[in-house]
Write a protein that holds these residues in place. Structure first.
Motif, PDB file in Angstrom:
ATOM      1  N   ARG A 275       0.766  -1.529  -0.185  1.00  0.00           N
ATOM      2  CA  ARG A 275      -0.086   0.282   0.084  1.00  0.00           C
ATOM      3  C   ARG A 275       0.639   1.326   0.131  1.00  0.00           C
ATOM      4  NH1 ARG A 275      -5.462  -0.381   0.725  1.00  0.00           N
ATOM      5  NH2 ARG A 275      -6.717  -2.512   1.531  1.00  0.00           N
ATOM      6  N   ASP A 276       2.202   1.453   0.387  1.00  0.00           N
ATOM      7  CA  ASP A 276       2.778   2.175  -0.213  1.00  0.00           C
ATOM      8  C   ASP A 276       4.269   2.138  -0.240  1.00  0.00           C
ATOM      9  OD1 ASP A 276       5.566   4.224   1.544  1.00  0.00           O
ATOM     10  OD2 ASP A 276       3.060   5.141   2.273  1.00  0.00           O
ATOM     11  N   PRO A 277       4.537   2.723  -1.565  1.00  0.00           N
ATOM     12  CA  PRO A 277       5.752   2.261  -2.157  1.00  0.00           C
ATOM     13  C   PRO A 277       7.169   2.828  -1.093  1.00  0.00           C
ATOM     14  CG  PRO A 277       4.833   4.474  -2.566  1.00  0.00           C
ATOM     15  CD  PRO A 277       4.264   3.948  -2.069  1.00  0.00           C
ATOM     16  N   ARG A 278       7.305   2.674   0.368  1.00  0.00           N
ATOM     17  CA  ARG A 278       8.271   3.327   0.808  1.00  0.00           C
ATOM     18  C   ARG A 278       7.957   1.370   1.298  1.00  0.00           C
ATOM     19  NH1 ARG A 278       6.567   7.910   4.915  1.00  0.00           N
ATOM     20  NH2 ARG A 278       4.369   7.238   3.790  1.00  0.00           N
ATOM     21  N   LEU A 279       8.024   1.252   1.096  1.00  0.00           N
ATOM     22  CA  LEU A 279       7.762   0.066   1.939  1.00  0.00           C
ATOM     23  C   LEU A 279       7.090  -1.223   1.214  1.00  0.00           C
ATOM     24  CD1 LEU A 279       4.000   0.441   4.054  1.00  0.00           C
ATOM     25  CD2 LEU A 279       7.046   0.806   5.055  1.00  0.00           C
ATOM     26  N   GLY A 280       6.712  -2.504   0.858  1.00  0.00           N
ATOM     27  CA  GLY A 280       7.445  -2.640  -0.107  1.00  0.00           C
ATOM     28  C   GLY A 280       8.551  -4.224   0.914  1.00  0.00           C
ATOM     29  N   LYS A 281       9.009  -5.277  -0.002  1.00  0.00           N
ATOM     30  CA  LYS A 281       9.748  -6.060   0.326  1.00  0.00           C
ATOM     31  C   LYS A 281      11.074  -5.681   1.496  1.00  0.00           C
ATOM     32  CE  LYS A 281       9.831  -9.454  -4.103  1.00  0.00           C
ATOM     33  NZ  LYS A 281      10.392  -9.744  -5.485  1.00  0.00           N
ATOM     34  N   PRO A 282      11.671  -4.892   1.346  1.00  0.00           N
ATOM     35  CA  PRO A 282      11.955  -4.205   2.098  1.00  0.00           C
ATOM     36  C   PRO A 282      11.288  -4.115   3.496  1.00  0.00           C
ATOM     37  CG  PRO A 282      13.294  -3.010   0.729  1.00  0.00           C
ATOM     38  CD  PRO A 282      11.942  -3.629  -0.391  1.00  0.00           C
ATOM     39  N   PHE A 283      10.591  -3.800   2.960  1.00  0.00           N
ATOM     40  CA  PHE A 283       9.582  -4.158   4.503  1.00  0.00           C
ATOM     41  C   PHE A 283       9.251  -5.421   4.910  1.00  0.00           C
ATOM     42  CE2 PHE A 283       4.917  -3.610   6.767  1.00  0.00           C
ATOM     43  CZ  PHE A 283       5.914  -3.327   7.614  1.00  0.00           C
ATOM     44  N   LEU A 284       9.189  -5.992   4.023  1.00  0.00           N
ATOM     45  CA  LEU A 284       8.328  -6.924   4.474  1.00  0.00           C
ATOM     46  C   LEU A 284       9.752  -8.162   5.379  1.00  0.00           C
ATOM     47  CD1 LEU A 284       6.345  -8.955   1.599  1.00  0.00           C
ATOM     48  CD2 LEU A 284       5.376  -8.258   4.184  1.00  0.00           C
ATOM     49  N   ARG A 285      10.844  -8.254   4.379  1.00  0.00           N
ATOM     50  CA  ARG A 285      12.447  -8.817   4.843  1.00  0.00           C
ATOM     51  C   ARG A 285      12.047  -8.524   6.921  1.00  0.00           C
ATOM     52  NH1 ARG A 285      16.619 -11.594   2.728  1.00  0.00           N
ATOM     53  NH2 ARG A 285      18.498 -11.837   4.133  1.00  0.00           N
ATOM     54  N   ALA A 286      12.585  -6.858   6.550  1.00  0.00           N
ATOM     55  CA  ALA A 286      12.248  -6.565   7.656  1.00  0.00           C
ATOM     56  C   ALA A 286      11.581  -7.192   9.251  1.00  0.00           C
ATOM     57  CB  ALA A 286      12.450  -5.218   7.533  1.00  0.00           C
ATOM     58  N   VAL A 287      10.188  -6.917   8.458  1.00  0.00           N
ATOM     59  CA  VAL A 287       9.261  -7.127   9.646  1.00  0.00           C
ATOM     60  C   VAL A 287       9.740  -8.551   9.686  1.00  0.00           C
ATOM     61  CG1 VAL A 287       6.696  -7.391   9.792  1.00  0.00           C
ATOM     62  CG2 VAL A 287       7.925  -5.215   9.194  1.00  0.00           C
ATOM     63  N   LEU A 288       9.619  -9.836   8.815  1.00  0.00           N
ATOM     64  CA  LEU A 288       9.062 -11.089   9.063  1.00  0.00           C
ATOM     65  C   LEU A 288      10.618 -11.863   9.730  1.00  0.00           C
ATOM     66  CD1 LEU A 288       7.066 -11.624   5.917  1.00  0.00           C
ATOM     67  CD2 LEU A 288       6.548 -11.130   8.107  1.00  0.00           C
ATOM     68  N   HIS A 289      11.663 -11.173   9.196  1.00  0.00           N
ATOM     69  CA  HIS A 289      13.160 -11.983   9.933  1.00  0.00           C
ATOM     70  C   HIS A 289      13.983 -10.804  10.299  1.00  0.00           C
ATOM     71  CE1 HIS A 289      17.077 -13.473   8.696  1.00  0.00           C
ATOM     72  NE2 HIS A 289      16.124 -14.164   8.725  1.00  0.00           N
ATOM     73  N   ASP A 290      14.546  -9.741   9.743  1.00  0.00           N
ATOM     74  CA  ASP A 290      15.309  -8.770   9.846  1.00  0.00           C
ATOM     75  C   ASP A 290      15.805  -8.078  11.378  1.00  0.00           C
ATOM     76  OD1 ASP A 290      16.354 -10.153   7.427  1.00  0.00           O
ATOM     77  OD2 ASP A 290      16.707  -8.014   6.782  1.00  0.00           O
ATOM     78  N   THR A 291      14.040  -7.848  11.972  1.00  0.00           N
ATOM     79  CA  THR A 291      14.005  -6.928  13.186  1.00  0.00           C
ATOM     80  C   THR A 291      13.987  -8.181  13.976  1.00  0.00           C
ATOM     81  OG1 THR A 291      13.400  -5.150  11.832  1.00  0.00           O
ATOM     82  CG2 THR A 291      12.755  -4.967  14.068  1.00  0.00           C
ATOM     83  N   PRO A 292      13.102  -9.029  13.432  1.00  0.00           N
ATOM     84  CA  PRO A 292      12.987  -9.860  15.220  1.00  0.00           C
ATOM     85  C   PRO A 292      13.994 -10.775  14.970  1.00  0.00           C
ATOM     86  CG  PRO A 292      11.695 -10.967  13.434  1.00  0.00           C
ATOM     87  CD  PRO A 292      12.041  -8.772  12.785  1.00  0.00           C
ATOM     88  N   ALA A 293      14.973 -10.764  14.177  1.00  0.00           N
ATOM     89  CA  ALA A 293      16.231 -11.729  14.809  1.00  0.00           C
ATOM     90  C   ALA A 293      17.311 -10.802  14.986  1.00  0.00           C
ATOM     91  CB  ALA A 293      17.117 -11.940  12.923  1.00  0.00           C
ATOM     92  N   LYS A 294      17.553  -8.988  14.786  1.00  0.00           N
ATOM     93  CA  LYS A 294      17.902  -8.293  16.100  1.00  0.00           C
ATOM     94  C   LYS A 294      17.697  -8.242  17.011  1.00  0.00           C
ATOM     95  CE  LYS A 294      19.892  -3.829  15.779  1.00  0.00           C
ATOM     96  NZ  LYS A 294      19.588  -2.262  14.944  1.00  0.00           N
TER      97      LYS A 294
END
Length: 300
Positions: A275-294
């Protein structure tokens, strides 16, 4: 953004996105006698909440563990929580043993306002706990209780995240409310706090805490699902709002105690990403993997 339409398609969806897997910061595994009482409470949800809450993953423990692996979950925090004094330390021992015998489960702990809470939290952290859970609503206690001050200080010092259910959803408690929990953050502004359910239903107040405190995060647990939209709808511009803080949103699901498929939560997050061009796949990777891993200190 595409989204998995059911649980059987999650792994293929992750592969198509090039994601290494999921890291879920908000699941629940409990001793069987405790879990039986939790499930019995949800069985009476019409009385407690005014609506049905049919648990979708009412399976034995090995099956629940296997299903997470089938979904592509590479690591998860099995959260436990105490509702009375003398319970937390016992739960910490149980969940430590669960994590030791269960691949992909990360050691966690819980705290309760009682004498010695700082001591048993310190032991749990020393034994490897990577995440702590506090349930203000179920526990019925004030998170600002001076008995907890040592524990909050330890967590702020170590950076171990604490998942806090402090919002009013699904029903208010005596000490729920983001304004109440902000009293803790004022005393410990460096606390790595993850607001469970994104502070449901006070989503904008939760985002305000994200803006004010550098280590506050929101988890996605039940947020935006058709089930929750009936009683705690998101703001229409939610995707644009989270685009300002894409690295402060983390995957949480409440598995197994959810009345819908695991894939439903992922579909909601994928919808935000599209829904927002600032999000996309980088946001999915951050939410679903990178941020919780950190947050969990994982290198996956």
């Amino acid at each position: 953004m595409t989204a998995p339409r059911d649980d059987d398609r999650i792994s293929d969806w992750l592969r198509d996105l090039g994601l290494p897997g999921l890291i879920d910061l908000h699941t629940h595994f409990l001793p069987q006698n405790v879990l039986d009482k939790v499930w019995a409470y949800f069985d009476n949800a019409t009385e407690h909440y005014g609506m049905r809450w049919d648990i979708n993953y009412r399976h034995d423990e090995p099956t629940r563990v296997r299903l997470l692996s089938d979904f592509g979950v590479r690591a998860y925090a099995p959260l436990v929580y105490a509702h009375k004094a003398g319970m937390a330390e016992w739960l910490n021992g149980w969940v430590r043993d669960f994590a030791e015998r269960t691949q992909d489960a990360v050691p966690t702990a819980t705290i309760y306002p009682e004498p010695g809470v700082g001591d048993y939290l310190a032991r749990a952290l020393g034994e490897g706990a990577r995440c702590v859970k506090m349930h203000v609503q179920v526990g019925g206690f004030d998170p600002r209780d001076p008995l907890l001050d040592h524990a909050w200080g330890l967590l702020a010092e170590t950076g171990v995240p604490v998942v806090v259910h402090c919002g009013h959803g699904p029903t208010p408690g005596r000490y729920t409310g983001l304004d109440v929990f902000e009293g803790v953050l004022r005393r410990h502004p460096g606390l790595t706090a993850v607001l469970a359910h994104a502070g449901m239903p006070d989503y904008l107040a939760a985002l305000a805490l994200v803006e004010r405190y550098p280590q506050v995060h929101l988890d996605t647990t039940m947020v935006g699902t058709a089930f929750s939209e009936r009683f705690a709808p998101l703001p229409k511009d939610w995707a644009a709002r989270v685009a300002a803080h894409p690295d402060r949103i983390v995957l949480g699901t409440d598995y197994p105690n959810i009345p819908y498929q695991y894939a439903d939560q992922l579909a909601v997050i994928a919808d935000w990403a599209g829904r927002d061009p600032r999000l996309g796949k980088p946001f999915l990777r951050a939410v679903l993997h990178d941020t919780p891993a950190k947050l969990l200190g994982l290198d996956l």
